[in-house]
Design an enzyme around this catalytic site. Sequence first.
Site, PDB file in Angstrom:
ATOM      1  N   LYS A  76       2.885   5.386   5.312  1.00  0.00           N
ATOM      2  CA  LYS A  76       1.564   4.793   5.527  1.00  0.00           C
ATOM      3  C   LYS A  76       1.662   3.770   6.659  1.00  0.00           C
ATOM      4  O   LYS A  76       2.639   3.012   6.727  1.00  0.00           O
ATOM      5  CB  LYS A  76       1.093   4.131   4.227  1.00  0.00           C
ATOM      6  N   SER A  81      -7.019   4.164  -0.289  1.00  0.00           N
ATOM      7  CA  SER A  81      -6.855   4.009   1.142  1.00  0.00           C
ATOM      8  C   SER A  81      -5.708   4.813   1.740  1.00  0.00           C
ATOM      9  O   SER A  81      -5.692   5.038   2.946  1.00  0.00           O
ATOM     10  CB  SER A  81      -6.638   2.532   1.479  1.00  0.00           C
ATOM     11  N   SER A 129      -5.116   2.811  -4.472  1.00  0.00           N
ATOM     12  CA  SER A 129      -4.973   3.434  -3.150  1.00  0.00           C
ATOM     13  C   SER A 129      -3.865   4.469  -3.040  1.00  0.00           C
ATOM     14  O   SER A 129      -3.789   5.161  -2.025  1.00  0.00           O
ATOM     15  CB  SER A 129      -4.762   2.354  -2.081  1.00  0.00           C
TER      16      SER A 129
END
Lengths: 100, 470
Positions: free
Chosen positions: B71, B146, B170
């Site tokens: 990420k 997210s 997330s």
Amino acid sequence: MAARITTDDVAHVARLARLELTDEELVLYTEQLAGILAHADDVASLDTAGVPATAHPLPLQNVLRDDVVRPSIDRDEVLAAAPAVEDRRFRVPAILGEAP
Amino acid sequence: MTTAQQIADAVRAGERSASEVLEEHLAVIDEREGDVHAFNLVMRDEARAAAVAVDAGDRTGALAGVPVALKDNLCTRGIPTTCSSRILEGWRPPYDATVVARLAAAGAVFVGKTNLDEFAMGSSTENSAFGPTRNPHDLDRVPGGSSGGSAAAVAAGFAPLALGSDTGGSIRQPAALCGVVGLKPTYGLVSRYGLVAFASSLDQIGPFAATVADAALLLEVIAGHDPLDSTSLDRPLPPLVSGLGDGVEGLRVGVLTELVHAEGIAPDVRRRVEAAAEALADAGAKVDEASVPAASFGLSAYYLIAPAEASSNLARYDGVRYGLRVDAENTAEMNAATRTAGFGPEVKRRIMLGTYALSAGYYDAYYGKAQQVRTLIIRDFAAAYDSFDVLLCPTSPTTAFRLGDKTADPMSMYLNDVCTIPSNLAGDPAISVPFGAGDDGLPVGVQLLGPALSEATLLRTAAVLEGALQ
């Protein structure tokens, strides 16, 4: 239950947070924040007398490391990422309003 | 699909080269990344060099030769780390996150930095400054967020493993929407050093994988005490992979009433949770109804606590030391001009909400109250865990929704996190595991929750559900 958030409140917090808002944004954000805070009113109206606050999930106290010298992040590598540098320091515009 | 474990075994045995494995994955990326947009950056050159080093025997370890996606809020030294924000565009961190260093030490091959909602604030990856990620199962749908890029990367076969971060769901919500496994570890189990902070008392890094065993493998590599994170737990981690086949005979599973019947839970999602409860009972678990009354207040408490912490954490983006600077006459104006140009609408919304919740006159009514509710949630979970080993509920209220469906109304987006938020507030672990499809044919994830450091139990329970589908 707290009073409904106003455009003056939002303008105030935007200033505190160093954000500039257009008039349209001010109206839109006020409406959106009011909607979110209305949802939060179920928390605000809950009777929590005597309940301690939790700031953090772990019951940690001060965490100290051994006082030994170890390498830190390379200064030049850090400064290389800065928008402006002078004499191996971060350079910023005037702070107190004097001429730059 | 080849699992990470199979790749690691084959590379170790000399049956396949890391370079060959990497080229296969890069070929899949070339074919589908244009549609999916899982990555902010594909690290072709770095990945090829890393694979060559594995093949030369210079890099060994549990994940030697296994492609991993990161990420883009995890710091990678010398490699751009943007948090999908204009304010960090082009920034190259001067250090690696601890999880990145641990994966590198285990021989992993980083294929890229994945897209996210700006600063991990969102549930659809539509808040990225660099354009949305799309769900590989249906390109008109969101991948969740997210960590949508990481979930989509695993679902599309770009990498068998990915890391995400989970502040209110997330990791788990995008895992559910993309049909992969996602786990949020116990707070403190995985070092946050080098994870760009959103809400520090809630943030936790965790694994994405196509299988439960691969998620366990990845978590074993990244977990463990780190002196560079003062909130890191200094406790030995129980083995995760070795107990995966132990089953759930006699395990006490509670179906979490408040979250199964929470606002907006779709009937088809609820039916999959009921089917999961039956599958666990068939496997020998003792299944009953469980209640965590304060969980109903989780969403409201979260949307005061997380923005409050974010407003403080994001004060560091001031145009002085790194990232964007928009020049102005003096420093105060430069700070404001930089932040106004650099942050997107959702980040601004949360900074202002948090600043308001912390401001004089409202602190007690909002932030203080939310912290007390956090205590109630922790107490109610603890009471439930007197009677149950594991709790079961949906991960996300619905299957993947269409792009643009929830962008106009922040509250409708926030409601996606109603089932995932309570674990962050409590600091407890939770896993989302795929369990069939909804009425629209899209993946449904079911969520398993447990007390602190119960990852091994959650993983073996998830393994039973995974097995029940086959």
